[in-house]
Design a protein around this motif. Structure first.
Motif, PDB file in Angstrom:
ATOM      1  N   GLU A 232      91.624  30.064  67.563  1.00 42.24           N
ATOM      2  CA  GLU A 232      92.874  29.305  67.502  1.00 42.24           C
ATOM      3  C   GLU A 232      92.692  28.037  66.664  1.00 42.24           C
ATOM      4  N   PRO A 233      93.657  27.723  65.770  1.00 42.03           N
ATOM      5  CA  PRO A 233      93.552  26.509  64.953  1.00 42.03           C
ATOM      6  C   PRO A 233      93.426  25.236  65.785  1.00 42.03           C
ATOM      7  N   SER A 234      94.117  25.181  66.934  1.00 45.09           N
ATOM      8  CA  SER A 234      94.093  23.973  67.755  1.00 45.09           C
ATOM      9  C   SER A 234      92.709  23.674  68.321  1.00 45.09           C
ATOM     10  N   THR A 235      91.862  24.696  68.381  1.00 49.22           N
ATOM     11  CA  THR A 235      90.504  24.462  68.884  1.00 49.22           C
ATOM     12  C   THR A 235      89.722  23.551  67.952  1.00 49.22           C
ATOM     13  N   ILE A 236      90.086  23.549  66.671  1.00 44.11           N
ATOM     14  CA  ILE A 236      89.453  22.634  65.717  1.00 44.11           C
ATOM     15  C   ILE A 236      89.647  21.193  66.193  1.00 44.11           C
ATOM     16  N   PHE A 237      90.849  20.878  66.679  1.00 46.73           N
ATOM     17  CA  PHE A 237      91.142  19.511  67.126  1.00 46.73           C
ATOM     18  C   PHE A 237      90.327  19.162  68.370  1.00 46.73           C
ATOM     19  N   VAL A 238      90.127  20.143  69.235  1.00 47.38           N
ATOM     20  CA  VAL A 238      89.296  19.937  70.424  1.00 47.38           C
ATOM     21  C   VAL A 238      87.850  19.630  70.007  1.00 47.38           C
TER      22      VAL A 238
ATOM     23  N   VAL B 170      86.915  18.269  67.163  1.00 46.67           N
ATOM     24  CA  VAL B 170      86.878  16.919  66.588  1.00 46.67           C
ATOM     25  C   VAL B 170      86.806  15.885  67.707  1.00 46.67           C
ATOM     26  N   GLU B 171      87.598  16.078  68.741  1.00 49.43           N
ATOM     27  CA  GLU B 171      87.582  15.132  69.873  1.00 49.43           C
ATOM     28  C   GLU B 171      86.213  15.089  70.535  1.00 49.43           C
ATOM     29  N   LYS B 172      85.624  16.251  70.714  1.00 52.82           N
ATOM     30  CA  LYS B 172      84.304  16.310  71.360  1.00 52.82           C
ATOM     31  C   LYS B 172      83.242  15.658  70.488  1.00 52.82           C
ATOM     32  N   ARG B 173      83.277  15.951  69.197  1.00 51.24           N
ATOM     33  CA  ARG B 173      82.246  15.425  68.303  1.00 51.24           C
ATOM     34  C   ARG B 173      82.418  13.916  68.070  1.00 51.24           C
ATOM     35  N   SER B 174      83.652  13.467  67.981  1.00 44.37           N
ATOM     36  CA  SER B 174      83.904  12.047  67.703  1.00 44.37           C
ATOM     37  C   SER B 174      83.835  11.181  68.952  1.00 44.37           C
ATOM     38  N   GLY B 175      84.074  11.817  70.103  1.00 49.01           N
ATOM     39  CA  GLY B 175      84.105  11.053  71.342  1.00 49.01           C
ATOM     40  C   GLY B 175      85.393  10.294  71.548  1.00 49.01           C
ATOM     41  N   LEU B 176      86.404  10.546  70.722  1.00 50.39           N
ATOM     42  CA  LEU B 176      87.679   9.843  70.815  1.00 50.39           C
ATOM     43  C   LEU B 176      88.599  10.614  71.766  1.00 50.39           C
ATOM     44  N   LYS B 177      88.735  10.128  72.980  1.00 51.71           N
ATOM     45  CA  LYS B 177      89.551  10.804  73.978  1.00 51.71           C
ATOM     46  C   LYS B 177      91.019  10.797  73.561  1.00 51.71           C
ATOM     47  N   GLY B 178      91.673  11.916  73.778  1.00 53.10           N
ATOM     48  CA  GLY B 178      93.083  12.042  73.451  1.00 53.10           C
ATOM     49  C   GLY B 178      93.360  12.462  72.030  1.00 53.10           C
ATOM     50  N   PHE B 179      92.311  12.656  71.226  1.00 53.06           N
ATOM     51  CA  PHE B 179      92.533  13.016  69.822  1.00 53.06           C
ATOM     52  C   PHE B 179      93.271  14.343  69.691  1.00 53.06           C
ATOM     53  N   SER B 180      92.820  15.360  70.416  1.00 52.38           N
ATOM     54  CA  SER B 180      93.385  16.703  70.257  1.00 52.38           C
ATOM     55  C   SER B 180      94.885  16.712  70.507  1.00 52.38           C
ATOM     56  N   LYS B 181      95.316  16.088  71.597  1.00 45.87           N
ATOM     57  CA  LYS B 181      96.746  16.055  71.927  1.00 45.87           C
ATOM     58  C   LYS B 181      97.521  15.273  70.871  1.00 45.87           C
ATOM     59  N   ALA B 182      96.972  14.138  70.451  1.00 43.62           N
ATOM     60  CA  ALA B 182      97.657  13.308  69.456  1.00 43.62           C
ATOM     61  C   ALA B 182      97.726  14.009  68.105  1.00 43.62           C
TER      62      ALA B 182
ATOM     63  N   ILE C  64      84.651  20.503  60.118  1.00 48.70           N
ATOM     64  CA  ILE C  64      84.649  21.494  61.193  1.00 48.70           C
ATOM     65  C   ILE C  64      85.419  22.743  60.774  1.00 48.70           C
ATOM     66  N   GLU C  65      86.482  22.574  59.990  1.00 47.21           N
ATOM     67  CA  GLU C  65      87.174  23.739  59.424  1.00 47.21           C
ATOM     68  C   GLU C  65      86.214  24.565  58.571  1.00 47.21           C
ATOM     69  N   ARG C  66      85.438  23.883  57.739  1.00 47.68           N
ATOM     70  CA  ARG C  66      84.468  24.594  56.881  1.00 47.68           C
ATOM     71  C   ARG C  66      83.440  25.344  57.727  1.00 47.68           C
ATOM     72  N   GLU C  67      82.949  24.687  58.764  1.00 50.29           N
ATOM     73  CA  GLU C  67      81.941  25.309  59.623  1.00 50.29           C
ATOM     74  C   GLU C  67      82.478  26.557  60.302  1.00 50.29           C
ATOM     75  N   ASN C  68      83.779  26.605  60.534  1.00 47.96           N
ATOM     76  CA  ASN C  68      84.380  27.715  61.275  1.00 47.96           C
ATOM     77  C   ASN C  68      84.906  28.834  60.397  1.00 47.96           C
ATOM     78  N   LEU C  69      84.822  28.699  59.084  1.00 40.86           N
ATOM     79  CA  LEU C  69      85.357  29.711  58.183  1.00 40.86           C
ATOM     80  C   LEU C  69      84.582  31.022  58.258  1.00 40.86           C
ATOM     81  N   ILE C  70      85.289  32.111  58.398  1.00 46.06           N
ATOM     82  CA  ILE C  70      84.678  33.438  58.288  1.00 46.06           C
ATOM     83  C   ILE C  70      85.610  34.341  57.482  1.00 46.06           C
ATOM     84  N   PRO C  71      85.065  35.268  56.701  1.00 48.10           N
ATOM     85  CA  PRO C  71      85.924  36.168  55.926  1.00 48.10           C
ATOM     86  C   PRO C  71      86.447  37.310  56.783  1.00 48.10           C
ATOM     87  N   ILE C  72      87.643  37.757  56.495  1.00 47.33           N
ATOM     88  CA  ILE C  72      88.141  39.021  57.038  1.00 47.33           C
ATOM     89  C   ILE C  72      87.863  40.051  55.954  1.00 47.33           C
ATOM     90  N   GLN C  73      86.696  40.673  56.056  1.00 45.72           N
ATOM     91  CA  GLN C  73      86.147  41.427  54.942  1.00 45.72           C
ATOM     92  C   GLN C  73      87.026  42.577  54.498  1.00 45.72           C
TER      93      GLN C  73
END
Length: 520
Positions: free
Chosen positions: A62-68, A70-82, A125-134
């Motif tokens: 899910e795209p929204s997991t990227i935001f989760v 970012v929040e975990k890695r940055s430590g900025l609480k509330g980032f994902s929702k915002a 994090i988007e780059r790290e999560n990229l995979i091809p649909i071969q």
């Protein structure tokens, strides 16, 4: 970790159909080779492709997991929702990532430097999560056009598809809502003829282009398969993501080979992972330092077990044990010496499945008692073997699946774990180096291609483990491991199409081996 599972089965339906149907919503194919062409139309004829969830996918689904993340890695609480809210606030007007983050700054009251760091982190994090649909990537040709409704710019999207492996020289059209509203299609059609459009969104990629008489195909390959969905429902998210990534990264036009790839990605690999965790626990419990993986069925298993053992902190030496029923029941003096050198007080024997009859005879021949043997599936004793010679009481057997298990077929399990070498019939020793002697391999070119496909897929899955910590899976208790492993094995056992691929040579070799050891 204890899974809240009350049954070994899921909903009684196939996770993968017995004839190779994957229950993965896939791509409806359209043959454009016979479509009429207009020789007087000077516009180039191209195909168009959506990008996200069509050509490339996110490892996290899910795209929204990227935001989760970012929040975990940055430590900025509330980032994902915002971050989600900021996009909703600007989505009705022309927008890009910069505008979204400008809106995000208002919601979080963040200084410009921190905001820039967060935006860079999201892209990383988007780059790290990229995979091809071969499967879909292979459809793209030079001169085709990618069409995306996205807040990312041309340069970023081009970088993403290139990073995912797209090498074709293609056009790229990026808008916020050009596909959704349909307004992009007249602009494209002024310059190009479109033989077909491929995309994952039923509205934007099917309904809208068809309004402009553009043939469209709907692909849902990025959706989790039924197996992957079951794993998600069980809370085994990272395993589901790993199985999905393996499935998406593989593809073959050959239906048998594609069937083989999906079997490996969605059934055999996760089952062997469960067995590896169970085996690692046993190695630790028995304090064994040498783990002997029996040829040929355990060939693929070794690197998976080594990775699992490393992560679980189980120190041992995993070795490939050259063996077969023929070698153990009619051994040369050289083979007896080879087995004696391996069957030490530190050793644990491993095999995919079996009754234990031949290994027990080998241990008995060497005067060994209580030799520990781990079988993924311990089969009940075979009357034909026992009629020849009763199984000696020389081994201590452990297993993931016991002999009383119903609805599972070890022949199909063996087929899923074939090696690319022939049966071991003897071992010669030169200066303490074991030289295997192989029988003639009866498999034909098509069978060997299938073996290669399943070995490649399995090894790919092992290599992809580096992207997942899998701690949740590695902490499963014995009951959960057995439950998940049994359910996967039961589904695997429904795939009689494996017999169509491998059956002839399997029967021929089985007949030859039984004849060699005197079993009728």
């Amino acid at each position: 970790m204890n899974l809240p599972i009350r049954s070994k089965t899921t909903d009684g339906q196939y996770l993968i159909g017995p004839n190779g149907e994957t229950n993965v919503p896939g791509t409806t194919r359209l043959d454009t080779s016979t479509m009429p062409s207009n020789d007087t139309d000077a516009r180039p004829l191209v195909r168009t492709f959506d990008v996200f969830d069509t050509l490339i996918a996110r490892r996290c689904i899910e795209p929204s997991t990227i935001f989760v993340m970012v929040e975990k890695r940055s430590g900025l609480k509330g980032f994902s929702k915002a971050r989600r809210q900021a996009e909703l606030n600007v989505i009705k007007d022309t927008h890009d990532l910069d505008l979204i983050y400008a809106e995000l700054a208002k919601l979080l009251d963040t200084d410009p430097l921190q905001l820039a760091a967060l935006k860079a982190m999201e892209l990383d994090i988007e780059r790290e999560n990229l995979i091809p649909i071969q499967e879909n990537m292979t459809r793209v040709r030079h001169g085709d056009v990618l069409v995306s409704d996205m807040y990312l710019g041309h340069a970023t999207i081009r970088e993403f598809v290139k990073r995912a492996g797209l090498v074709q020289k293609v056009g790229l059209v990026v808008t916020n809502d050009g596909k959704k509203t349909g307004r992009i299609w007249p602009a494209i059609l002024q310059n190009l003829r479109i033989s077909e459009h491929l995309g994952d969104n039923a509205h934007s990629d099917v309904k809208m282009p068809e309004q402009f008489e553009i043939p469209s195909r709907h692909t849902r390959l990025s959706d989790p398969s039924k197996v992957e969905n079951v794993l998600l429902q069980l809370g085994l998210r990272q395993l589901a993501e790993l199985c999905r990534e393996t499935r998406l990264r593989t593809w073959s036009e050959n239906a048998d080979l594609r069937f083989i790839q999906i079997i490996q990605a969605n059934l055999n690999f996760p089952m062997m992972l469960m067995a590896s965790i169970d085996l690692a626990h046993l190695v630790r419990k028995l304090k064994r330092k040498t783990v002997l993986f029996s040829s040929r069925d355990c060939d693929m298993w070794i690197p998976l077990f080594e990775e699992v053992a490393r992560r679980m902190g189980v120190a041992c030496d995993a070795r490939y044990f050259y063996t077969s029923r023929q070698a153990k029941m009619a051994p040369s003096e050289s083979y007896v010496d080879y087995a004696r050198s391996l069957f030490t007080d530190d050793a644990l024997i491993v095999d995919i499945c079996g009754t234990g009859w031949s290994i027990a005879h080998m241990a008995d021949r060497l005067g060994i008692s209580r030799l520990p043997v781990y079988l993924l599936h311990k089969l009940p004793s075979a009357k034909s073997y026992e009629a020849m010679s009763k199984t000696p009481d020389s081994c201590q057997f452990f297993s993931l699946i016991g002999p009383a298990e119903q609805g599972v077929f070890n022949t199909l399990l063996e087929m899923c774990n074939y090696s690319d070498h022939g049966m071991v019939c003897d071992v010669r020793t030169i200066d303490d180096s074991a030289i295997p002697v192989f029988a003639d391999d009866l498999r034909n070119e098509q069978e060997m291609a299938a073996v290669k496909a399943q070995m490649d897929t399995f090894h790919l899955a092992v290599s992809l483990m580096e992207h997942y910590d899998l701690n949740q899976i590695l902490q499963l208790d014995k009951s959960s491991i057995v439950t998940v492993g049994s359910a996967l094995y039961a589904n695997l056992s429904q795939h009689q199409h494996l017999r169509h691929i491998y059956g002839k040579s399997h029967v021929e070799e089985e007949t030859r081996v039984r004849g060699t050891i005197g079993c009728r």
